[in-house]
Design a protein around this motif. Structure first.
Motif, PDB file in Angstrom:
ATOM      1  N   ARG A   1     112.450  35.965  42.241  1.00  0.00           N
ATOM      2  CA  ARG A   1     112.944  35.758  41.037  1.00  0.00           C
ATOM      3  C   ARG A   1     111.821  36.052  40.165  1.00  0.00           C
ATOM      4  O   ARG A   1     110.709  35.873  39.783  1.00  0.00           O
TER       5      ARG A   1
ATOM      6  N   THR B   1     108.068  33.688  42.782  1.00  0.00           N
ATOM      7  CA  THR B   1     108.450  34.172  41.387  1.00  0.00           C
ATOM      8  C   THR B   1     107.529  35.098  40.862  1.00  0.00           C
ATOM      9  O   THR B   1     106.208  35.156  41.105  1.00  0.00           O
TER      10      THR B   1
ATOM     11  N   ASP C   1     106.454  36.115  36.878  1.00  0.00           N
ATOM     12  CA  ASP C   1     106.465  36.016  35.438  1.00  0.00           C
ATOM     13  C   ASP C   1     105.270  36.569  34.645  1.00  0.00           C
ATOM     14  O   ASP C   1     104.382  36.420  34.664  1.00  0.00           O
TER      15      ASP C   1
ATOM     16  N   ASP D   1     103.916  31.772  43.361  1.00  0.00           N
ATOM     17  CA  ASP D   1     104.038  31.946  42.164  1.00  0.00           C
ATOM     18  C   ASP D   1     103.131  32.916  41.511  1.00  0.00           C
ATOM     19  O   ASP D   1     101.972  32.635  41.533  1.00  0.00           O
TER      20      ASP D   1
END
Length: 337
Positions: free
Chosen positions: A107, A79, A81, A49
């Motif tokens: 994602r 991921t 973000d 992440d």
């Protein structure tokens, strides 16, 4: 600013700043998955992440930088973000969320005051294989337009807090298995001139779900639009959910079609149900909620309850609204916020 390589194999890298964050050319954030052999069996750790947050400034990744959360072997990607609630996000470097299947791919969530060039952002995410989920939110003023570059993922959310959404190109949440989910939510109008897809593409696959939401304005599907939630073969068809204010929905309740603020035409394909949630919003200033407290009286199906009475009055027009939108294929629901 970051100008070097940071590696956390299948782990997490977090970069936050009170102002801006910038990845300079040559910077690498590597959380890619790793495959290791244990007693003759290869096991893949999922990609990790990456979180980048700029509280009061921009997030920029220069050309020549790289973010890698890709999968190893048959594993899952990680991921990404990115948050710049008061600034711009601009990703000009390589961003890798690839995996062997869309369901296993990366994602991404990008949340900013300004998403910049949406086509350029989608081009970077498409090239990097971020096809698992893609949530793009613009908090500041301005419309979001999907043009030449598809917005593609199994789970899509495009949100314009202070503007409209227009789809001139393709939003693609279709899949070879079950169709995905696509949500388009805007303060102002949601206009589709191109394709919004959440259909299945292999026999037996179920159709997905598409939601079109406008807080203050209407929803328009143009003459060339296609909103597709079809199942494939014996697979069940999916659903379409529309959300607009009751005031907007009431423009459909008379015989004057010229002022209709919701127009569907023949654009919706393969829906087992099309629901229009026409909502009314209440807050403490209405004198209904007591300090934000929701009591049994507020949710009671009683004519003395204003929320219920308002909904009942609106639903007296439901049949006319359903007929204006195509009759049996549409059901009207009274939303309360």
């Amino acid at each position: 600013s970051i100008a070097t390589r940071l590696e956390a194999a299948a782990g997490a890298i977090v970069a936050t700043a009170a102002e801006s964050v910038r990845l300079l050319s040559g910077a690498v954030l590597d959380v890619a998955g790793r495959a290791r052999e244990f007693d003759g069996v290869t096991v893949a750790a999922r990609g990790g992440d990456v979180r980048i947050a700029a509280a009061n400034g921009d997030v920029r990744a220069d050309a020549g930088s790289r973010i890698d959360a890709s999968a190893a072997g048959a594993g899952r990607a990680g991921t990404l973000d990115v948050a710049a609630p008061r600034g711009l996000v601009e990703l000009n470097g390589a961003i890798d969320g690839t995996a062997q299947s869309a369901a296993a791919s990366g994602r991404a969530r990008i949340d900013a005051a300004n998403l910049g060039n949406l086509d350029a952002l989608n081009a970077a995410l498409n090239a990097g294989g971020w096809n698992g989920a893609r949530v793009l939110r613009q908090r500041g003023p301005g419309d979001l337009v999907v043009g030449a570059e598809p917005l593609r993922a199994l789970e899509v959310a495009l949100i314009a807090d202070q503007g409209a959404i227009r789809i001139d190109g393709v939003v693609d949440a279709s899949d070879t298995g079950r169709g995905g989910t696509a949500v388009l939510a805007a303060r102002d109008a949601v206009v589709v001139n191109g394709d919004v897809l959440a259909n299945a593409t292999i026999a037996g696959g179920e159709g997905g779900r598409i939601e079109l939401r406008s807080m203050l304005a209407g929803i328009e599907l143009g003459s060339q639009a296609r909103v597709d939630v079809s199942g494939a073969g014996t697979g069940a068809d999916g659903r379409v959910h529309l959300r607009a204010s009751r005031a907007v929905a009431m423009t459909l309740a008379n015989d004057a079609s010229a002022d209709d603020a919701i127009r569907l035409g023949d654009a919706i394909v393969g829906a087992s149900r099309v629901a229009l949630e026409a909502y009314a919003a209440y807050d403490d200033t209405d004198g209904i909620l007591d300090g934000g407290l929701i009591t049994a009286a507020i949710v009671a199906a009683d004519a003395g309850n204003r929320l219920y009475a308002d909904a009942s009055e609106f639903m007296a027009h439901a049949t006319a609204i359903e007929q204006a939108l195509g009759g049996d294929r549409v059901v009207v629901l009274p939303g309360i916020e």
